[in-house]
Design a protein around this motif. Sequence first.
Motif, PDB file in Angstrom:
ATOM      1  N   ALA A   1     -15.264  26.031  -4.044  1.00 42.15           N
ATOM      2  CA  ALA A   1     -15.167  24.400  -4.228  1.00 42.15           C
ATOM      3  C   ALA A   1     -15.117  24.385  -5.739  1.00 42.15           C
ATOM      4  O   ALA A   1     -14.424  23.523  -6.361  1.00 42.15           O
ATOM      5  CB  ALA A   1     -16.079  23.531  -3.527  1.00 42.15           C
ATOM      6  N   LEU A   2     -16.145  24.918  -6.520  1.00 38.47           N
ATOM      7  CA  LEU A   2     -16.132  24.713  -7.958  1.00 38.47           C
ATOM      8  C   LEU A   2     -14.717  25.297  -8.782  1.00 38.47           C
ATOM      9  O   LEU A   2     -14.300  24.742  -9.923  1.00 38.47           O
ATOM     10  CB  LEU A   2     -17.618  25.456  -8.368  1.00 38.47           C
ATOM     11  N   ALA A   3     -14.438  26.380  -8.233  1.00 39.66           N
ATOM     12  CA  ALA A   3     -13.302  27.108  -8.855  1.00 39.66           C
ATOM     13  C   ALA A   3     -12.058  26.128  -8.484  1.00 39.66           C
ATOM     14  O   ALA A   3     -11.121  25.841  -9.403  1.00 39.66           O
ATOM     15  CB  ALA A   3     -13.044  28.483  -8.123  1.00 39.66           C
ATOM     16  N   HIS A   4     -12.117  25.610  -7.383  1.00 37.03           N
ATOM     17  CA  HIS A   4     -10.892  24.687  -7.155  1.00 37.03           C
ATOM     18  C   HIS A   4     -10.776  23.524  -7.846  1.00 37.03           C
ATOM     19  O   HIS A   4      -9.863  22.647  -8.370  1.00 37.03           O
ATOM     20  CB  HIS A   4     -10.729  24.287  -5.421  1.00 37.03           C
ATOM     21  N   ALA A   5     -12.054  22.950  -8.353  1.00 43.62           N
ATOM     22  CA  ALA A   5     -12.283  21.889  -9.003  1.00 43.62           C
ATOM     23  C   ALA A   5     -12.008  22.123 -10.647  1.00 43.62           C
ATOM     24  O   ALA A   5     -11.791  21.009 -11.129  1.00 43.62           O
ATOM     25  CB  ALA A   5     -13.642  21.388  -9.011  1.00 43.62           C
ATOM     26  N   GLY A   6     -11.819  23.169 -10.784  1.00 44.85           N
ATOM     27  CA  GLY A   6     -11.421  23.506 -12.335  1.00 44.85           C
ATOM     28  C   GLY A   6     -12.294  24.358 -13.215  1.00 44.85           C
ATOM     29  O   GLY A   6     -12.147  24.500 -14.558  1.00 44.85           O
ATOM     30  N   ILE A   7     -13.587  24.822 -12.510  1.00 43.79           N
ATOM     31  CA  ILE A   7     -14.248  25.829 -13.461  1.00 43.79           C
ATOM     32  C   ILE A   7     -13.541  26.871 -13.909  1.00 43.79           C
ATOM     33  O   ILE A   7     -12.807  27.799 -13.081  1.00 43.79           O
ATOM     34  CB  ILE A   7     -15.623  26.220 -12.931  1.00 43.79           C
ATOM     35  N   GLN A   8     -13.718  27.439 -15.202  1.00 43.72           N
ATOM     36  CA  GLN A   8     -13.036  28.683 -15.615  1.00 43.72           C
ATOM     37  C   GLN A   8     -13.921  29.919 -15.784  1.00 43.72           C
ATOM     38  O   GLN A   8     -13.401  30.907 -16.033  1.00 43.72           O
ATOM     39  CB  GLN A   8     -12.332  28.480 -17.004  1.00 43.72           C
TER      40      GLN A   8
END
Length: 265
Positions: free
Chosen positions: A170-177
């Motif tokens: 979910a964090l990756a999908h939200a945009g964390i790099q």
Amino acid sequence: MNKKVTTSTLLSMKQQGQKITALTAYDASFAKLFDEQGIDVMLIGDSLGMVLQGSEDTLTVTVDDIVYHTRSVRQGTQRAFVIADMPFMSYANSEQTYHNAAKLMAAGASMVKVEGGDWLLETIKGLNQRGVPVCGHLGLTPQSVHVFGGFKVQGRGDLQAEQLLEQAQALAHAGIQMLVLECVPTSLAEKITLAVNIPVIGIGAGAKTDGQILVMHDMFGISANYMPKFSKNYLEQTGDMREAVKSYIEEVQSGAFPGELHSFN
């Protein structure tokens, strides 16, 4: 070696199977030393509350503390990618988050790091929209130490492991790099690393992540309180700070560190 490390560099390293090396840093002199040895990432961690200020946890660290040390680290850095921690309760609401993140970026950070899962999704999207790259942090998140009841390994049960995997996605999908995984079983860390398309940096998460980070004081064996199980005293085995950093980098890149002794099942 001299080319500046960027988010694109780190993503490419993951894709090519090259291990990412990271250390915490808090001043210009050590930043320069780490940079010259070829460390990829330096984190101005809220761990400074424990290793510099002598606190029992990270909760007393302020944004101004991180700003000061970020500015210092940036002065000593030419190549490495610089990340700054968002301290405890510095990103509790949107307005506060954007204001504090802007201060850290202005001080010289190229990315900010936040601890937590689902509740951060809108925060991450908002920061990205305002030009602020974000690193996530799951597992043992030190700012939640009192919720956990101490510094304990996370994700050992099936349900908690599944929740951590879902949160990482979910964090990756939200945009964390980038994502830091702290004190989770090696098998879970490997599963999360394979499930997301961003670099995953481990600390006490085994050798199957895309890279490793240690607190510099632990790596040198000079922490005031105790040596975590997942760390290794590289100064003891080399007798020289530069050689200690070189040895750490080499062992991370080869996969020799962390070994089973420094990992959790």
